[in-house]
Design a protein around this motif. Structure first.
Motif, PDB file in Angstrom:
ATOM      1  N   MET A  29      -1.256   5.041  -0.675  1.00 24.00           N
ATOM      2  CA  MET A  29      -0.554   3.917  -0.052  1.00 24.00           C
ATOM      3  C   MET A  29      -0.990   2.604  -0.698  1.00 24.00           C
ATOM      4  SD  MET A  29      -0.393   6.472   2.140  1.00 24.00           S
ATOM      5  CE  MET A  29      -2.023   6.470   2.852  1.00 24.00           C
ATOM      6  N   THR A  30      -0.009   1.730  -0.947  1.00 22.56           N
ATOM      7  CA  THR A  30      -0.303   0.415  -1.505  1.00 22.56           C
ATOM      8  C   THR A  30      -0.501  -0.593  -0.375  1.00 22.56           C
ATOM      9  OG1 THR A  30       2.083   0.044  -1.652  1.00 22.56           O
ATOM     10  CG2 THR A  30       0.964   0.761  -3.653  1.00 22.56           C
ATOM     11  N   SER A  31      -1.511  -1.450  -0.526  1.00 18.08           N
ATOM     12  CA  SER A  31      -1.743  -2.550   0.418  1.00 18.08           C
ATOM     13  C   SER A  31      -1.609  -3.848  -0.359  1.00 18.08           C
ATOM     14  CB  SER A  31      -3.125  -2.440   1.058  1.00 18.08           C
ATOM     15  OG  SER A  31      -3.190  -1.336   1.937  1.00 18.08           O
ATOM     16  N   GLN A  32      -0.457  -4.513  -0.184  1.00 18.33           N
ATOM     17  CA  GLN A  32      -0.130  -5.668  -1.012  1.00 18.33           C
ATOM     18  C   GLN A  32      -1.079  -6.836  -0.776  1.00 18.33           C
ATOM     19  OE1 GLN A  32       4.022  -6.610  -1.125  1.00 18.33           O
ATOM     20  NE2 GLN A  32       3.712  -8.648  -1.961  1.00 18.33           N
ATOM     21  N   ASN A  33      -1.402  -7.123   0.467  1.00 16.06           N
ATOM     22  CA  ASN A  33      -2.273  -8.270   0.755  1.00 16.06           C
ATOM     23  C   ASN A  33      -3.695  -8.069   0.243  1.00 16.06           C
ATOM     24  OD1 ASN A  33      -0.042  -9.228   2.073  1.00 16.06           O
ATOM     25  ND2 ASN A  33      -0.893  -9.087   4.131  1.00 16.06           N
ATOM     26  N   VAL A  80       5.437   2.398  -4.858  1.00 13.12           N
ATOM     27  CA  VAL A  80       4.570   3.487  -5.295  1.00 13.12           C
ATOM     28  C   VAL A  80       5.372   4.783  -5.292  1.00 13.12           C
ATOM     29  CG1 VAL A  80       3.747   3.815  -2.914  1.00 13.12           C
ATOM     30  CG2 VAL A  80       2.416   4.748  -4.815  1.00 13.12           C
ATOM     31  N   VAL A  81       5.066   5.649  -6.234  1.00 15.37           N
ATOM     32  CA  VAL A  81       5.643   6.989  -6.237  1.00 15.37           C
ATOM     33  C   VAL A  81       4.585   7.956  -6.751  1.00 15.37           C
ATOM     34  CG1 VAL A  81       6.638   6.863  -8.573  1.00 15.37           C
ATOM     35  CG2 VAL A  81       7.674   8.362  -6.864  1.00 15.37           C
ATOM     36  N   TYR A  82       4.547   9.144  -6.151  1.00 18.78           N
ATOM     37  CA  TYR A  82       3.561  10.149  -6.544  1.00 18.78           C
ATOM     38  C   TYR A  82       4.261  11.297  -7.260  1.00 18.78           C
ATOM     39  CZ  TYR A  82      -0.248  13.534  -6.300  1.00 18.78           C
ATOM     40  OH  TYR A  82      -1.219  14.437  -6.618  1.00 18.78           O
ATOM     41  N   ASP A  83       3.812  11.591  -8.479  1.00 20.51           N
ATOM     42  CA  ASP A  83       4.299  12.727  -9.262  1.00 20.51           C
ATOM     43  C   ASP A  83       3.465  13.932  -8.882  1.00 20.51           C
ATOM     44  OD1 ASP A  83       4.964  14.645 -11.115  1.00 20.51           O
ATOM     45  OD2 ASP A  83       4.827  13.319 -12.851  1.00 20.51           O
ATOM     46  N   ASP A  84       4.003  14.772  -8.005  1.00 14.02           N
ATOM     47  CA  ASP A  84       3.253  15.894  -7.437  1.00 14.02           C
ATOM     48  C   ASP A  84       2.858  16.920  -8.489  1.00 14.02           C
ATOM     49  OD1 ASP A  84       2.173  17.166  -5.153  1.00 14.02           O
ATOM     50  OD2 ASP A  84       3.864  18.541  -5.086  1.00 14.02           O
ATOM     51  N   ASN A 129       2.252  16.475 -11.793  1.00 13.31           N
ATOM     52  CA  ASN A 129       1.245  16.003 -12.738  1.00 13.31           C
ATOM     53  C   ASN A 129       0.086  15.272 -12.077  1.00 13.31           C
ATOM     54  OD1 ASN A 129       2.621  16.856 -15.195  1.00 13.31           O
ATOM     55  ND2 ASN A 129       4.136  15.300 -14.673  1.00 13.31           N
ATOM     56  N   LYS A 130       0.125  15.162 -10.728  1.00 12.36           N
ATOM     57  CA  LYS A 130      -0.942  14.514  -9.963  1.00 12.36           C
ATOM     58  C   LYS A 130      -1.222  13.091 -10.430  1.00 12.36           C
ATOM     59  CE  LYS A 130      -3.345  18.839  -8.846  1.00 12.36           C
ATOM     60  NZ  LYS A 130      -4.643  19.555  -8.898  1.00 12.36           N
ATOM     61  N   ILE A 131      -0.134  12.342 -10.610  1.00 15.27           N
ATOM     62  CA  ILE A 131      -0.246  10.944 -11.026  1.00 15.27           C
ATOM     63  C   ILE A 131       0.520  10.076 -10.033  1.00 15.27           C
ATOM     64  CG2 ILE A 131       0.281   9.239 -12.809  1.00 15.27           C
ATOM     65  CD1 ILE A 131       0.088  11.451 -14.878  1.00 15.27           C
ATOM     66  N   ALA A 132      -0.114   8.999  -9.601  1.00 13.55           N
ATOM     67  CA  ALA A 132       0.559   8.005  -8.772  1.00 13.55           C
ATOM     68  C   ALA A 132       0.891   6.795  -9.633  1.00 13.55           C
ATOM     69  CB  ALA A 132      -0.317   7.590  -7.599  1.00 13.55           C
ATOM     70  N   TYR A 133       2.129   6.318  -9.512  1.00 15.85           N
ATOM     71  CA  TYR A 133       2.552   5.122 -10.233  1.00 15.85           C
ATOM     72  C   TYR A 133       2.748   3.999  -9.225  1.00 15.85           C
ATOM     73  CZ  TYR A 133       3.545   8.383 -14.028  1.00 15.85           C
ATOM     74  OH  TYR A 133       3.436   9.348 -15.000  1.00 15.85           O
ATOM     75  N   VAL A 134       2.219   2.835  -9.561  1.00 16.49           N
ATOM     76  CA  VAL A 134       2.220   1.691  -8.648  1.00 16.49           C
ATOM     77  C   VAL A 134       2.706   0.457  -9.398  1.00 16.49           C
ATOM     78  CG1 VAL A 134       0.754   0.161  -7.275  1.00 16.49           C
ATOM     79  CG2 VAL A 134       0.334   2.629  -7.260  1.00 16.49           C
ATOM     80  N   VAL A 135       3.541  -0.345  -8.755  1.00 14.92           N
ATOM     81  CA  VAL A 135       3.979  -1.612  -9.329  1.00 14.92           C
ATOM     82  C   VAL A 135       3.352  -2.759  -8.548  1.00 14.92           C
ATOM     83  CG1 VAL A 135       5.940  -3.167  -9.618  1.00 14.92           C
ATOM     84  CG2 VAL A 135       6.144  -0.788 -10.303  1.00 14.92           C
ATOM     85  N   SER A 136       2.777  -3.710  -9.264  1.00 12.32           N
ATOM     86  CA  SER A 136       2.265  -4.938  -8.652  1.00 12.32           C
ATOM     87  C   SER A 136       3.418  -5.920  -8.528  1.00 12.32           C
ATOM     88  CB  SER A 136       1.144  -5.534  -9.505  1.00 12.32           C
ATOM     89  OG  SER A 136       0.036  -4.652  -9.561  1.00 12.32           O
ATOM     90  N   ALA A 137       3.767  -6.264  -7.284  1.00 10.07           N
ATOM     91  CA  ALA A 137       4.984  -7.031  -7.020  1.00 10.07           C
ATOM     92  C   ALA A 137       4.951  -8.428  -7.636  1.00 10.07           C
ATOM     93  CB  ALA A 137       5.210  -7.133  -5.512  1.00 10.07           C
ATOM     94  N   PHE A 165       6.278   1.361  -0.556  1.00  7.52           N
ATOM     95  CA  PHE A 165       7.713   1.558  -0.726  1.00  7.52           C
ATOM     96  C   PHE A 165       7.954   2.613  -1.796  1.00  7.52           C
ATOM     97  CE2 PHE A 165      11.809   0.143  -2.764  1.00  7.52           C
ATOM     98  CZ  PHE A 165      12.635   0.587  -1.739  1.00  7.52           C
ATOM     99  N   GLY A 166       8.350   3.829  -1.365  1.00  8.68           N
ATOM    100  CA  GLY A 166       8.587   4.909  -2.316  1.00  8.68           C
ATOM    101  C   GLY A 166       8.094   6.239  -1.753  1.00  8.68           C
ATOM    102  N   GLN A 167       8.200   7.268  -2.567  1.00  9.45           N
ATOM    103  CA  GLN A 167       7.764   8.601  -2.163  1.00  9.45           C
ATOM    104  C   GLN A 167       6.264   8.730  -2.443  1.00  9.45           C
ATOM    105  OE1 GLN A 167       9.205  11.115  -0.465  1.00  9.45           O
ATOM    106  NE2 GLN A 167       7.181  12.022  -0.608  1.00  9.45           N
ATOM    107  N   PHE A 168       5.450   8.433  -1.443  1.00 10.46           N
ATOM    108  CA  PHE A 168       4.008   8.297  -1.670  1.00 10.46           C
ATOM    109  C   PHE A 168       3.202   9.516  -1.271  1.00 10.46           C
ATOM    110  CE2 PHE A 168       4.954   6.244   2.436  1.00 10.46           C
ATOM    111  CZ  PHE A 168       4.085   6.911   3.295  1.00 10.46           C
ATOM    112  N   THR A 169       3.826  10.555  -0.717  1.00 11.32           N
ATOM    113  CA  THR A 169       3.073  11.741  -0.320  1.00 11.32           C
ATOM    114  C   THR A 169       3.192  12.834  -1.373  1.00 11.32           C
ATOM    115  OG1 THR A 169       5.000  12.537   0.909  1.00 11.32           O
ATOM    116  CG2 THR A 169       3.315  11.325   2.141  1.00 11.32           C
ATOM    117  N   GLY A 170       2.234  13.762  -1.340  1.00 11.46           N
ATOM    118  CA  GLY A 170       2.262  14.898  -2.250  1.00 11.46           C
ATOM    119  C   GLY A 170       1.161  15.863  -1.905  1.00 11.46           C
ATOM    120  N   ARG A 171       1.271  17.063  -2.425  1.00 13.92           N
ATOM    121  CA  ARG A 171       0.278  18.098  -2.147  1.00 13.92           C
ATOM    122  C   ARG A 171      -0.730  18.171  -3.301  1.00 13.92           C
ATOM    123  NH1 ARG A 171       0.349  22.271   1.295  1.00 13.92           N
ATOM    124  NH2 ARG A 171       2.561  21.985   1.722  1.00 13.92           N
ATOM    125  N   GLN A 172      -2.012  18.176  -2.940  1.00 19.61           N
ATOM    126  CA  GLN A 172      -3.044  18.357  -3.952  1.00 19.61           C
ATOM    127  C   GLN A 172      -3.267  19.841  -4.162  1.00 19.61           C
ATOM    128  OE1 GLN A 172      -7.093  17.157  -3.028  1.00 19.61           O
ATOM    129  NE2 GLN A 172      -7.322  16.302  -5.058  1.00 19.61           N
TER     130      GLN A 172
END
Length: 285
Positions: A1-5, A32-36, A38-46, A277-284
């Motif tokens: 999860m991203t916390s912008q503040n 944020v989006v999680y690539d289940d 490849n186990k990589i999370a991608y995040v954009v700084s607004a 904002f995005g698909q942030f869940t995934g299975r490890q």
């Protein structure tokens, strides 16, 4: 999860309800989006448009400056990315090494982006044009434009349909992505933001109302309105499909909701201003 503040990205164990790591990402991380696979999370700084890739322990793998206005994220079927650019009104396609493949024009201010389950279609929510654009996911050719409610923000493919959250209409628009026909709408609370699906039901976060609208996917009838916290934003289906996870900008919490009982099953405290904002869940695995 991203916390912008707080300029942080948190990884949470959804089984144990505990924060496993917190990573500092400057510039107000929000999408944020999680690539289940490849186990990589991608995040954009607004604030800056910086794209960060994190491993499943929260370590930063690499970062790239894509420019201010970089926003919505979706994982392509080959592990690449689809990314919207808010200011330039475009959709960009990258391969898994972040090599640009193509870029196409969208409507004004594209927010969310989503890929169909078979990987053939990609859609953007063109907020300021009150529409969605649907493209061939391989070539980038625009296939159709469909009018929605006012200011669509999130967009998702599910059950053979395309769904949008219309922030200023307080509605969900349901679209047949092949014909472009609108097949129905759902009334929500004030300012719907994110949408997810579990247990044959749809779940929508209503920012201003501080609620989650639950509706039936067959009849598109509202089943329940849940009070889960202050200013709910990001929402995603739990990895086992049993419910959804919701983050709250003002309450600084993550809650999980059971899809059948509609009970809140756990609450986890997060750093200030979680958006996710995005698909942030995934299975490890």
């Amino acid at each position: 999860m991203t916390s912008q503040n707080a300029d942080k990205v948190s990884i949470v164990d959804l089984n144990g309800g505990r924060v496993l790591s917190e990573t500092v990402i400057e510039g107000g991380p929000a999408p944020v989006v999680y690539d289940d696979r490849n186990k990589i999370a991608y995040v954009v700084s607004a604030k800056t448009g910086q794209l960060s890739a994190l491993d499943d322990k929260g370590g930063i793998l690499w970062q790239a400056d894509l420019g201010e206005g970089t926003f919505g994220l979706a994982v392509a079927s080959d592990g690449g990315l689809f990314i919207t650019h808010w200011y330039a009104s475009k959709l960009m396609r990258f391969d898994a090494r972040l090599t640009p493949l193509w870029a196409v024009q969208t409507g004004k201010s594209p927010a969310g982006v989503a890929v169909s389950s078979d990987g053939t279609l990609v859609a953007t929510a063109d907020r300021d044009d009150d529409r969605v654009s649907i493209y061939d996911a391989v070539t980038g050719r625009r296939l159709r434009i469909v009018a929605t409610g006012r200011h669509p923000y999130a967009v998702a493919f599910y059950g053979g349909f395309l769904w949008t959250t219309d922030v200023q209409s307080d509605t969900i628009t349901v679209i047949d992505p092949i014909s472009g026909r609108i097949v129905g709408t759902v009334a929500t609370g004030s300012h719907p933001y994110g949408i997810a699906f579990a247990g044959g039901r749809g779940f929508v976060t209503n920012q201003y109302a501080g609620t989650v609208t639950v509706f039936d996917l067959n009849g598109l009838k509202v089943i329940e309105t849940l009070e889960t916290g202050d200013y709910p934003e990001g929402i995603a289906t739990l990895p086992d499909g049993s419910g959804v996870a919701v983050v709250h900008w003002d309450s600084n919490t993550l809650v999980t909701i059971d899809a059948q009982s509609l009970a809140v099953t756990q609450t986890v405290d997060l750093p200030d201003g979680p958006r996710a904002f995005g698909q942030f869940t995934g299975r490890q695995r």
